[in-house]
Design an enzyme around this catalytic site. Structure first.
Site, PDB file in Angstrom:
ATOM      1  N   MET A 196     -10.971   5.053  -0.678  1.00 37.01           N
ATOM      2  CA  MET A 196     -10.789   6.191  -1.634  1.00 37.01           C
ATOM      3  C   MET A 196     -11.854   6.098  -2.676  1.00 37.01           C
ATOM      4  SD  MET A 196      -8.736   8.607  -1.155  1.00 37.01           S
ATOM      5  CE  MET A 196      -7.214   8.819  -0.172  1.00 37.01           C
ATOM      6  N   ALA A 227      -3.096  -0.887  -4.251  1.00 34.66           N
ATOM      7  CA  ALA A 227      -3.190  -0.977  -2.528  1.00 34.66           C
ATOM      8  C   ALA A 227      -4.480  -0.835  -1.928  1.00 34.66           C
ATOM      9  CB  ALA A 227      -1.949   0.140  -2.240  1.00 34.66           C
ATOM     10  N   PHE A 228      -4.364  -0.897  -0.722  1.00 35.35           N
ATOM     11  CA  PHE A 228      -5.703  -1.160   0.320  1.00 35.35           C
ATOM     12  C   PHE A 228      -6.542   0.392   0.131  1.00 35.35           C
ATOM     13  CE2 PHE A 228      -6.104   0.997   4.095  1.00 35.35           C
ATOM     14  CZ  PHE A 228      -4.908   1.211   4.538  1.00 35.35           C
ATOM     15  N   LYS A 229      -5.760   1.165   0.066  1.00 33.80           N
ATOM     16  CA  LYS A 229      -6.238   2.340   0.170  1.00 33.80           C
ATOM     17  C   LYS A 229      -7.486   2.950  -0.951  1.00 33.80           C
ATOM     18  CE  LYS A 229      -2.921   4.674   2.515  1.00 33.80           C
ATOM     19  NZ  LYS A 229      -1.574   3.591   2.689  1.00 33.80           N
ATOM     20  N   ASP A 230      -7.275   1.998  -2.173  1.00 39.74           N
ATOM     21  CA  ASP A 230      -8.559   2.027  -2.892  1.00 39.74           C
ATOM     22  C   ASP A 230      -9.783   1.736  -2.351  1.00 39.74           C
ATOM     23  OD1 ASP A 230      -6.915   2.832  -5.016  1.00 39.74           O
ATOM     24  OD2 ASP A 230      -6.416   0.697  -5.738  1.00 39.74           O
TER      25      ASP A 230
END
Ligand SMILES: *Cc1c(COP(=O)(O)O)cnc(C)c1O
Length: 467
Positions: free
Chosen positions: A114, A108-111
């Site tokens: 993060m 997911a784009f949160k990587d």
């Protein structure tokens, strides 16, 4: 570069200070004192850079307190596990290209943010000789992205609350398969909001918070917002060439207003983005705001459980950073607006609504479960691509805002494998998992079950926190 609070009542901070801080002491959010500017020549000079090199250039404008060599090393390490291109662009026809932000460890784009945050938080802690015990609540994606970014980092441990039995099999496996003494998965007997409330109670106890070195890495975190700015520059550089289109529009599947806020920062810095199109699902608080100027967050009980679950949010924590610009950086007006929100349950910017698009380029739209299924099906038929339900929300809304001669980019916020049931429902295809994902799904799980009880959580943290 210094960071000031949107509410005007806090001392300016450096980048490293602001990223460890979360909310400012006056309840506001950290914003750059002046937005860094990127002129046309500088932008053109970035065309040949790799993603980590571009990230170094962009982040150096924000993190002026970090020597460039250190920043370059952290950017290289953050994206080392991604494919070479890091963020691939692919056309799905009809003037639309997908920006592939989901190539990281949790799909997911949160990587994207993060993985950088893991590097820079460890760095900032080492500078001050301190430790951080991250306390968070997740309904799925944020928790796994945070754990995969922070696992194995010195000076950092994670206490992640999740609602028992309410995450998908895939999401559970992603978090619970991690086997590390500093990663604590805690399944609470309750719903996501109960988890969130437990976090708020403990983090609101300032003495406990200080004694246990508690902190957060949530979507308001400055390191996350600035790391996300990079891929807007990257996508623009890939979607344009020296002679061709100069402007692009970008559609962003949105929940907490974190991702699209970074696009807004990029536009303020001078990146030629014509329209920032915000897409919501049935939880359309932000679509309503951008169409009417009225911001009316809803209670948890009014938040629908949809098939694009990572966008099931009815209160957009990052919106304050846009409101700050909307009122000409007048912090007293931001304070007044949130006072109004506390009293009446709404913030009224209806008189300013025409400026949202005219001055800032914002448009919006929303989609339903039926729209998602139809969009997944249509993209599969015409482009042979399987897109996830959140990205489908984006494609559906993007199609309503296409303009002749302006390339439309849609940010791909997750891989379809995370939402296999909706894909099956849309196109009848059973998605295959790569061997490493199969292994993860079959691995032993590490999780502690806990009642919805603040004292039990307090005791658990006291027993396990780093110090
Ligand atoms: C978090 C998330 C979103 C929403 O992003 P915001 O920054 O909260 O607006 C959209 N799609 C997916 C898959 C997500 O994980």
């Amino acid at each position: 570069m210094q960071y000031i609070s949107t509410r005007g009542g806090a001392e300016p901070l450096t980048y490293c200070e602001a990223l460890l801080e979360g909310l400012a002491p006056d309840g506001g959010l950290a914003v750059p004192e002046t937005m860094p500017a990127v002129g046309a020549d500088l932008l053109e000079s970035w065309r040949g850079l790799t993603y980590p090199e571009l990230a170094t250039e962009v982040l150096a404008l924000f993190a002026t307190d970090i020597p460039r060599d250190d920043l370059a090393r952290m950017c290289a390490a953050a994206y080392a596990s991604f494919p070479d291109e890091v963020v691939p662009l692919r056309s799905i026809g009809g003037g639309i290209s997908l920006v592939g932000l989901s190539e990281g460890p949790t799909l997911a784009f949160k990587d994207m943010a993060m993985q950088f945050l893991g590097q820079v938080v460890e760095y900032a802690l080492a500078r001050t000789g301190s430790v951080l015990n991250v306390l968070g609540a997740t309904s799925g994606d944020t928790g796994s992205a945070a754990e995969h970014a922070l696992v194995g980092k010195e000076r950092i441990s994670v206490f992640m609350l999740s609602p028992q039995g309410r995450m998908s099999t895939f999401q559970r496996a992603q978090m619970f398969s991690l086997d590390d003494p500093n990663i604590h998965n805690i399944a609470i007997d309750g719903v996501f909001d109960d988890c969130q409330n437990l976090v708020k109670r403990l983090a609101g106890d300032l003495e406990f918070k200080r004694a246990q070195h508690l902190g957060a890495v949530n979507s308001i975190n400055l390191a996350r917002i600035t790391a996300q700015v990079v891929y807007y520059f990257w996508a623009w550089l890939r979607a344009t060439d020296r002679e061709g289109a100069r402007e692009v529009s970008v559609t962003v599947p949105s929940g907490n207003f974190g991702n699209i806020l970074s696009g807004f920062f990029a536009k303020q810095m001078g990146l030629p983005i014509r329209r920032l199109v915000l897409a919501t699902n049935e939880n359309n608080v932000l679509d309503e705001f951008f169409r009417t100027g009225l911001y009316r967050p809803r209670a948890a009980a009014e938040t629908l459980a949809t098939s694009s679950p990572s966008m099931d949010i009815s209160k957009a924590s990052n919106l304050e950073r846009f409101l700050f610009e909307l009122v000409g950086r007048d912090a007293s007006r931001v304070v007044r607006a949130f006072g109004e929100l506390d009293e009446t349950g709404a913030i009224d910017f209806t008189a300013d609504q025409p400026r949202f698009v005219d001055e800032f380029g914002f448009l919006s739209g929303s989609s339903t479960h039926a729209d998602r299924l139809a969009t997944i099906r249509a993209v599969h038929e015409t482009a042979g691509e399987i897109i996830d339900p959140h990205t489908a929300d984006g494609v559906k809304v993007a199609r309503e805002h296409l303009e002749e001669g302006v390339p439309m980019l849609v940010l791909e916020t997750a891989k379809p494998q995370k939402f296999a049931e909706t894909i099956r429902e849309a196109i009848g295809v059973e998605l295959e998992y790569a061997p490493e994902l199969r292994e993860m799904l079959d691995a032993p799980q590490h999780v502690v079950d806990m009642a919805d009880d603040a004292d039990a959580l307090r005791a658990f943290i006291e027993a396990n926190a780093l110090r």
